[in-house]
Scaffold this motif. Structure first.
Motif, short mmCIF file in Angstrom:
data_model
loop_
_atom_site.label_atom_id
_atom_site.label_comp_id
_atom_site.label_asym_id
_atom_site.label_seq_id
_atom_site.Cartn_x
_atom_site.Cartn_y
_atom_site.Cartn_z
N MET A 155 16.33 14.33 -1.34
CA MET A 155 15.11 15.11 -1.59
C MET A 155 15.05 16.35 -0.69
SD MET A 155 12.46 14.84 -3.62
CE MET A 155 11.01 15.83 -3.86
N ILE A 156 15.44 16.15 0.59
CA ILE A 156 15.53 17.31 1.48
C ILE A 156 16.57 18.29 0.93
CG2 ILE A 156 16.27 18.07 3.78
CD1 ILE A 156 13.63 16.88 4.03
N TRP A 170 7.57 10.80 -1.27
CA TRP A 170 8.92 10.55 -0.77
C TRP A 170 8.98 10.63 0.75
CZ3 TRP A 170 12.50 13.47 1.99
CH2 TRP A 170 13.77 12.88 2.09
N ALA A 180 8.39 26.57 -3.47
CA ALA A 180 9.49 26.52 -4.44
C ALA A 180 9.40 25.33 -5.38
CB ALA A 180 10.83 26.51 -3.69
N LEU A 181 8.50 24.39 -5.09
CA LEU A 181 8.42 23.20 -5.94
C LEU A 181 7.20 23.27 -6.86
CD1 LEU A 181 9.25 20.34 -3.39
CD2 LEU A 181 10.80 21.52 -4.94
N LYS A 193 17.41 18.62 -2.20
CA LYS A 193 16.86 19.25 -3.39
C LYS A 193 15.89 20.38 -2.99
CE LYS A 193 14.08 18.19 -7.45
NZ LYS A 193 13.20 17.19 -8.05
N LEU A 194 15.09 20.07 -1.97
CA LEU A 194 14.14 21.06 -1.47
C LEU A 194 14.87 22.30 -0.95
CD1 LEU A 194 11.20 21.62 -0.92
CD2 LEU A 194 11.40 20.37 1.23
N ARG A 197 16.18 24.24 -3.92
CA ARG A 197 15.11 24.99 -4.56
C ARG A 197 14.70 26.20 -3.73
NH1 ARG A 197 11.68 22.74 -8.02
NH2 ARG A 197 12.69 21.49 -9.58
#
Lengths: 209, 396
Positions: free
Chosen positions: B1-2, A105, A93-94, B4-5, B8
């Motif tokens: 970030m998790i 990160w 998905a990225l 955001k993941l 997504r």
């Protein structure tokens, strides 16, 4: 640098492996060869901290990684070990750039965008930053994998059969690329392969029996 | 970030996501609608029956009497003689007695003959113009003034009965002399005159027929009693000794709520059933994706993600779906209430406010929704947590 001493591993009671000692210093390259079933991937997983040896020591930058707790080992692997797998897997998905940044990160807690960009540029992928990994060719995907493995300046770069699906010309290209990058990033490079084309390319070799 | 993941990831499979969110949103919408409806319905009914201890009217269905005289929704049970009603209205136990006489309507809106006390009973004041005093002078409710656009000084003909298609009274014209202030109660949709106007409008017919002057009649009396014991005793005394009945609106409305309650409960169970299905749909979506994503998870671990971060990732994806479902559900529910409100305003003079937020109940609903999300994600999340990365990668 990475060094092992007397490591052995077993799947259950029957499949036992005893591995020769390995030493690979920063910016050096080491080729580990052997036929199918002799434990090449198992050794790579041991070096990468995905498996724990039954006995023996694995020293990476003076840390005995087999003694680390699960959680510490996860963090240690993220920071110090870069792995290029045989198959190129991504977070679907990225985007390409985000995949590389994610690796930064997860290991350091920081999204080093500038570094991710410069790495991708270095590997001639600057036109593909915003694409999804699935939109890239296999060769491009492999270069993204390499960029991702290098983003955290790892002490060791492990590559599992990086050339098995490439033709002769590209095999040589990838071998050169990996070796040059290892020198440039001051990383110990260990390639695990059964590809005989690479045997002629690297002088420093260990053969598993 | 998790996070955001996770975000997504849920949009990477838009159809799966849409299905789960749609199911969740429908159940949340139904429950939100029910929560608001029930609360506001009860509030509306109770506020209209505030300070009304008993309703005196013709014999018949007690509920019908209450609905017609207090809420102006049903047909009246019949008429009672003004003189016999007076006996009770003047009783020393009575604190206030407001007579009501129904006869006509204008465009379907009831014209109610009563006394000025009726306005003060529901805290309504005259906003413009003045109170009715003479015959055929009327005060109209604020909502109604807006709806049919009547101003002070306007004149109109009433229609006999309670349907707008009835026979028109040509002899007299009503004149608007005042507009009442907004109260949020049924009075906002009424046309009020004095009782004598209703009598004058209708005695006309009877004189034409040349019969004996009939006794004056009214429809009902709204009573507030000084003596609270009388609330209990009067219904029996009046029922046994006269041809009228006295009914407590509180008791009748309670009965009505009990009847409604069964319907509301059924709908509520249906909504929770849909929520269960949406939970299962989230579970299946996550579980199926788990197989496709096992390399992705292995990869994340390879790059330093902990087991716990993977657990959290799967859990978050489910929670995002639930929050989205809840968000759309509350909006859809309120939209439905708005539609319902315009319909019920028309038919029952009952309006609902879709912007009210009932924190404790809707908060509880949010918690239930999130709980569904957690439950449906637990198994996939634990599987991701327990995954053997070496084995997964060796086989890939």
């Amino acid at each position: 640098m990475i060094a092992t001493k007397n490591i052995s591993f077993a799947y259950g009671n029957e499949n036992q492996f005893q591995f020769p000692d390995i030493v690979c210093n920063a910016s050096e390259s080491l080729l580990i060869t052997g036929n199918s079933g002799v434990g090449k991937t198992t050794l790579l997983h041991l070096l990468g901290g995905l498996l724990r040896p039954i006995s023996g020591e694995i020293n990476l930058d003076n840390v005995a990684i087999q003694t680390l707790s699960d959680k510490k080992l996860d963090a240690f692997r993220g920071k110090n070990i870069g792995i290029v797998l045989q198959q190129n897997h991504f977070v679907e998905a990225l985007s390409v750039l985000e995949n590389v940044m994610l690796a930064s990160w997860l290991a350091t807690g920081k999204k080093d965008k500038a570094k991710a960009k410069s790495l991708l540029e270095h590997l001639h992928l600057e036109k593909h930053w915003d694409k999804l990994p699935s939109q890239l060719s296999v060769g491009q995907q492999q270069r993204v994998s390499i960029a991702r493995a290098l983003i955290n300046n790892p002490k060791v770069l492990l590559a599992d059969e990086p050339t098995s699906s490439l033709d002769d010309a590209n095999t040589l290209k990838v071998a050169n690329l990996l070796e040059n990058l290892a020198k440039e990033y001051d990383t110990a490079l260990i390639i695990v392969t059964h590809d005989s084309r690479l045997k002629e390319r690297f002088s420093n070799q260990i053969s598993l029996l | 970030m998790i996070a955001k993941l996770a975000w997504r990831n849920i949009w990477f499979k838009p159809l799966n996501t849409a299905l789960s969110v749609l199911l969740l949103a429908s159940s949340v919408a139904i429950i939100t609608l029910l929560i608001l409806l029930q609360k506001q319905f009860e509030e509306q009914f109770s506020s209209n029956a505030d300070n009304i201890d008993l309703v005196l009217g013709a014999q018949g269905s007690p509920l019908q009497l209450v609905l017609s005289s207090v809420y102006q929704v049903d047909a009246p049970t019949g008429n009672i003689e003004y003189d016999s009603a007076q006996v009770w209205m003047r009783h020393p136990f009575v604190q206030s007695a407001i007579p009501l006489a129904f006869g006509d309507n204008y465009l379907g809106f009831k014209i109610v003959g009563t006394t000025p006390e009726y306005l003060s009973k529901f805290n309504s004041k005259i906003e413009s113009g003045r109170l009715f005093s003479g015959n055929f002078e009327v005060v109209i409710g604020s909502e109604l003034a807006k709806k049919i656009n009547l101003k002070v000084g306007d004149k109109f003909n009433g229609t006999h009965g309670d349907a707008k298609e009835g026979e028109q009274h040509e002899e007299y014209k009503y004149e608007v002399v005042g507009i009442a202030s907004r109260t949020g109660k049924v009075i906002d949709n009424l046309i009020l005159s004095n009782i004598e106007s209703v009598w004058a409008m209708h005695s006309e017919h009877e004189q034409h027929e040349g019969g004996i002057q009939e006794p004056k009649e009214i429809t009902a009396v709204i009573l507030q009693l000084r003596n609270k014991m009388a609330i209990m005793t009067w219904p029996r005394i009046i029922g046994q000794n006269t041809n009228m009945q006295a009914v407590s609106p509180a008791i009748e409305i309670n009965r009505l709520f009990t009847l409604f309650g069964i319907g509301l409960k059924t709908l509520e169970y249906l909504a929770y059933g849909i929520m269960l299905i949406s939970g299962i749909s989230i579970f299946i979506a996550l579980y199926n994706r788990l197989k496709e994503r096992k390399y992705e998870f292995a990869l994340l671990r390879l790059q330093g993600a902990s087991r716990f971060q993977l657990l959290w990732l799967v859990l978050l994806e489910s929670l995002f779906l639930c929050v989205l479902g809840y968000f759309f559900g509350t909006i859809i529910g309120r939209f439905a209430l708005q539609l319902l409100s315009s319909a019920s305003e028309e038919d029952f003079k009952l309006g609902f406010n879709p912007f009210e937020i009932i924190w404790n109940k809707e908060g509880a609903l949010l918690i239930v929704t999130l709980f569904v999300g957690i439950i449906s994600a637990i198994l996939p999340a634990v599987k991701a947590y327990k995954m053997n990365i070496s084995k997964t990668l060796a086989n890939g």
